[in-house]
Write an enzyme that holds these catalytic residues in place. Sequence first.
Site, PDB file in Angstrom:
ATOM      1  N   LYS A  45      22.830 -16.555  24.074  1.00  0.00           N
ATOM      2  CA  LYS A  45      23.343 -16.260  22.733  1.00  0.00           C
ATOM      3  C   LYS A  45      22.262 -15.599  21.874  1.00  0.00           C
ATOM      4  O   LYS A  45      22.497 -14.562  21.266  1.00  0.00           O
ATOM      5  CB  LYS A  45      23.822 -17.537  22.023  1.00  0.00           C
ATOM      6  CG  LYS A  45      24.973 -18.229  22.691  1.00  0.00           C
ATOM      7  CD  LYS A  45      25.415 -19.430  21.890  1.00  0.00           C
ATOM      8  CE  LYS A  45      24.363 -20.521  21.774  1.00  0.00           C
ATOM      9  NZ  LYS A  45      23.982 -21.136  23.069  1.00  0.00           N
ATOM     10  N   ARG A  89      30.346 -24.970  16.105  1.00  0.00           N
ATOM     11  CA  ARG A  89      30.225 -25.641  17.397  1.00  0.00           C
ATOM     12  C   ARG A  89      31.298 -26.702  17.597  1.00  0.00           C
ATOM     13  O   ARG A  89      31.414 -27.258  18.677  1.00  0.00           O
ATOM     14  CB  ARG A  89      28.852 -26.303  17.477  1.00  0.00           C
ATOM     15  CG  ARG A  89      28.048 -25.810  18.646  1.00  0.00           C
ATOM     16  CD  ARG A  89      26.706 -26.458  18.619  1.00  0.00           C
ATOM     17  NE  ARG A  89      25.733 -25.474  18.174  1.00  0.00           N
ATOM     18  CZ  ARG A  89      24.504 -25.388  18.656  1.00  0.00           C
ATOM     19  NH1 ARG A  89      24.090 -26.222  19.575  1.00  0.00           N
ATOM     20  NH2 ARG A  89      23.682 -24.468  18.224  1.00  0.00           N
ATOM     21  N   ARG A 120      12.341 -21.550  30.006  1.00  0.00           N
ATOM     22  CA  ARG A 120      12.321 -21.112  28.602  1.00  0.00           C
ATOM     23  C   ARG A 120      11.112 -21.711  27.883  1.00  0.00           C
ATOM     24  O   ARG A 120      10.839 -22.896  27.955  1.00  0.00           O
ATOM     25  CB  ARG A 120      13.610 -21.544  27.907  1.00  0.00           C
ATOM     26  CG  ARG A 120      13.612 -21.253  26.418  1.00  0.00           C
ATOM     27  CD  ARG A 120      15.007 -21.159  25.854  1.00  0.00           C
ATOM     28  NE  ARG A 120      15.638 -22.450  25.651  1.00  0.00           N
ATOM     29  CZ  ARG A 120      16.819 -22.606  25.047  1.00  0.00           C
ATOM     30  NH1 ARG A 120      17.488 -21.551  24.607  1.00  0.00           N
ATOM     31  NH2 ARG A 120      17.332 -23.811  24.902  1.00  0.00           N
ATOM     32  N   ARG A 154      10.886 -27.091  25.369  1.00  0.00           N
ATOM     33  CA  ARG A 154      11.656 -28.118  24.680  1.00  0.00           C
ATOM     34  C   ARG A 154      11.970 -29.267  25.633  1.00  0.00           C
ATOM     35  O   ARG A 154      12.311 -29.046  26.777  1.00  0.00           O
ATOM     36  CB  ARG A 154      12.968 -27.517  24.145  1.00  0.00           C
ATOM     37  CG  ARG A 154      12.753 -26.597  22.985  1.00  0.00           C
ATOM     38  CD  ARG A 154      13.971 -25.764  22.667  1.00  0.00           C
ATOM     39  NE  ARG A 154      15.236 -26.493  22.691  1.00  0.00           N
ATOM     40  CZ  ARG A 154      16.374 -26.014  22.192  1.00  0.00           C
ATOM     41  NH1 ARG A 154      16.383 -24.830  21.626  1.00  0.00           N
ATOM     42  NH2 ARG A 154      17.477 -26.704  22.258  1.00  0.00           N
ATOM     43  N   ARG A 181      23.618 -32.076  28.038  1.00  0.00           N
ATOM     44  CA  ARG A 181      23.857 -31.147  26.924  1.00  0.00           C
ATOM     45  C   ARG A 181      25.051 -30.260  27.216  1.00  0.00           C
ATOM     46  O   ARG A 181      25.859 -29.959  26.336  1.00  0.00           O
ATOM     47  CB  ARG A 181      22.635 -30.261  26.699  1.00  0.00           C
ATOM     48  CG  ARG A 181      21.549 -30.902  25.884  1.00  0.00           C
ATOM     49  CD  ARG A 181      20.296 -30.085  25.930  1.00  0.00           C
ATOM     50  NE  ARG A 181      20.334 -28.894  25.101  1.00  0.00           N
ATOM     51  CZ  ARG A 181      19.561 -27.830  25.278  1.00  0.00           C
ATOM     52  NH1 ARG A 181      18.715 -27.780  26.287  1.00  0.00           N
ATOM     53  NH2 ARG A 181      19.632 -26.825  24.462  1.00  0.00           N
TER      54      ARG A 181
END
Length: 251
Positions: free
Chosen positions: A46, A120, A154, A187, A198
């Site tokens: 995104k 969301r 990431r 993270r 998640r």
Amino acid sequence: MCPGGAGGARPGRLTRVPPRSAPVPVPAMASKLLRAVVLGPPGSGKGTVCERIARRFGLQHLSSGQFLRESLGGGGEAGALAQQYLERGLLVPDHVITRLMMAELEKRREQHWLLDGFPRTLGQAKALDGICQLDLVISLNIPFETLKDRLSARWVHPASGRVYNMDFNPPHTQGVDDLTGEPLVQREDDRPEAVAARLRKYKDAAKPVMELYKSRGILHSFSGTETNKIWPYVYTLLSSRIPPVLPEEEH
Ligand SMILES: Nc1ncnc2c1ncn2[C@@H]1O[C@H](COP(=O)(O)OP(=O)(O)OP(=O)(O)O)[C@@H](O)[C@H]1O
Ligand SMILES: Nc1nc2c(ncn2[C@@H]2O[C@H](COP(=O)(O)OP(=O)(O)O)[C@@H](O)[C@H]2O)c(=O)[nH]1
């Protein structure tokens, strides 16, 4: 009525969110202000896609996660409330994020914008409906294994939200943010064991939102494992709504 909308007319990853104070060039022929949303699970790209759209089409890329992170230090009520949720990797309550996003959208009545991370939940989508008629919703469908691989590679620069990937868009110097030279971090919730949970939570909350936008005929879904292959289709879709300010070839 959509902020910025005139009468009945319907009207920002390497750098996750472009500097919002910077003037965004808007082509003279764009008479309506575009209101768009990008949906997709964590790691679906995104932020990467939004950053490209923002640059090519002169839209403001508005990331709910980034607004929340910025609000944390401000000493305000929203920031204090949000911190407790962010620290635990939970969605903040609808009324908190909705109030924050409505205030940010109100400031951008005269600009084209693209939402990343909001809405969301169905409650958030309904709140958005109250102020705005969306033109376009882009949904990114990426296989689970790909999401897991991407998230484990990431690295982020916490202060700015800039995102890197060791394979796809590595920083110039390993472990260091390109612009500030500050260290990059991984993270906690990007660990493979956290990712599955998640994704489950994302699906549960996102399903009714997708159904709502599908029923309105504004949902456009793109599937694949590579952002660079999805991108030309996204570019073509956007080009049908708003003239580009930069050519497609330049990534
Ligand atoms: N629309 C929202 N509703 C509720 N909480 C939100 C919303 N947007 C962001 N948040 C909160 O902010 C945090 C960070 O959001 P952000 O979008 O940056 O990352 P994310 O949700 O982990 O997803 P991604 O991995 O796709 O970037 C979320 O974990 C959540 O706590
Ligand atoms: N290998 C690979 N990584 C990608 C691709 N597209 C995005 N990424 C990386 O995947 C991670 C997740 O992308 P991001 O834009 O942050 O997704 P978001 O969580 O949906 O906002 C980031 O580290 C990106 O740099 C791709 O096509 N291939």
